[in-house]
Design an enzyme around this catalytic site. Structure first.
Site, PDB file in Angstrom:
ATOM      1  N   ASP A  13       0.872  -1.162   0.000  1.00 40.46           N
ATOM      2  CA  ASP A  13       0.000   0.000   0.000  1.00 40.46           C
ATOM      3  C   ASP A  13       0.926   1.233   0.000  1.00 40.46           C
ATOM      4  OD1 ASP A  13      -2.384   1.627   0.792  1.00 40.46           O
ATOM      5  OD2 ASP A  13      -1.212   1.844   2.624  1.00 40.46           O
ATOM      6  N   ASP A  15       0.034   5.217   0.916  1.00 41.00           N
ATOM      7  CA  ASP A  15      -0.110   6.190   2.015  1.00 41.00           C
ATOM      8  C   ASP A  15      -0.093   5.481   3.364  1.00 41.00           C
ATOM      9  OD1 ASP A  15      -0.460   8.535   0.420  1.00 41.00           O
ATOM     10  OD2 ASP A  15      -2.544   7.999   0.063  1.00 41.00           O
TER      11      ASP A  15
HETATM   12  O1  PGA Z   1      -5.246   7.962  -0.190  1.00 42.94           O
HETATM   13  C1  PGA Z   1      -5.954   7.146   0.434  1.00 42.94           C
HETATM   14  O2  PGA Z   1      -7.085   7.393   0.921  1.00 42.94           O
HETATM   15  C2  PGA Z   1      -5.440   5.750   0.645  1.00 42.94           C
HETATM   16  O3  PGA Z   1      -4.217   5.524  -0.008  1.00 42.94           O
HETATM   17  P1  PGA Z   1      -3.508   4.113   0.302  1.00 42.94           P
HETATM   18  O4  PGA Z   1      -4.415   3.076  -0.301  1.00 42.94           O
HETATM   19  O5  PGA Z   1      -2.174   4.243  -0.396  1.00 42.94           O
HETATM   20  O6  PGA Z   1      -3.374   4.020   1.780  1.00 42.94           O
HETATM   21 MG    MG Z   2      -2.643   3.234   3.496  1.00 46.41          MG
END
Ligand code: PGA
Ligand code: MG
Length: 233
Positions: A13, A15
């Site tokens: 993932d 963020d």
């Molecule tokens: O930007 C978001 O809401 C989530 O991003 P992610 O899936 O990289 O955690």
């Molecule tokens: Mg995330």
């Protein structure tokens, strides 16, 4: 259907897992709230808004202030968010401690790497390029890459396919309930980091493992998880 001789793959993932983007997400969210006449959000509430992409983040921030938002306004604010965020990349964003060494170790030991994020694809690519590390990933798939996004397990399995991997030899790494639910629905082991953005502590969502630093992301742990997953197939 899947390449039998594919390299094992680790899907991250973005963020809160690869990159600490919270200060920049908050700046761009607050830009949207402020032009709408709403109060700024704070770093703590941001953690409850992130996880399902920019659009959901804005909706949740409005709901937290008991404010209605219609689709036209939401479309407009999503554009504002994208433009503001893109214009400030890489902002204050930094990789989490120990990550780059771990990515080196994984690549040296024959693992493919990929990104499956609910951030918009273009922003994800731009951020990872600006931070000098996009080349490490065989695929970078965002919320708008496919017709579905996390927690739909196809976002994860299609990312793996795009990277030339095999979901039977894969591990997901994430920081939120969304990631854990996605990986479980895909039948893929999931390592949760406890330093990202989540409403409740990640152990609550019962990931395969929890780590507090990338030094704990050892080859032994990955091999163990992959073997356990293969046994289940
Ligand atoms: O930007 C978001 O809401 C989530 O991003 P992610 O899936 O990289 O955690
Ligand atoms: Mg995330």
């Amino acid at each position: 259907m899947f390449p039998a001789n594919a390299k094992p793959i680790i899907v991250f993932d973005l963020d809160g897992t690869l990159v600490d983007t919270a200060p920049d997400l908050l700046d761009s969210l607050n830009h949207c709230l402020n032009i709408s006449g709403l109060q700024s959000a704070d770093p703590v509430s941001l953690r409850r808004f992130v996880g399902q992409g920019g659009r959901t983040m804005i909706e949740r921030a409005f709901a937290a202030q008991q404010k209605q938002i219609d689709d036209v306004m939401l479309d407009h604010l999503v554009e504002e968010f994208r433009d503001h965020y893109a214009a400030h990349i890489p902002g204050q964003s930094v990789f989490f401690p120990g990550l780059i060494d771990t990515l080196d170790r994984l690549a040296t030991n024959g693992y493919e790497l990929a990104v499956c994020t609910n951030k918009f694809e273009a922003l994800s690519l731009r951020l990872l390029k600006a931070m000098g590390e996009a080349h490490r990933f065989a695929a970078i798939c965002g919320a708008d890459t496919f017709a579905y996004r996390k927690p739909d397990p196809r976002h994860l399995t299609d990312t793996i396919m795009q990277a030339g991997g095999n979901p039977h030899r894969a591990v997901m790494v994430g920081d939120s309930r969304t990631d854990i639910d996605t990986a479980k629905a895909a039948g893929i082991p999931v390592v949760a980091v406890d330093f990202g953005y989540t409403d409740l502590p990640v152990h609550h969502y019962e990931p395969s493992r929890v780590i507090s630093h990338y030094d704990e992301f050892t080859l032994e742990m990955v091999e163990e998880l992959m073997e356990a997953a293969t046994d289940r197939v």
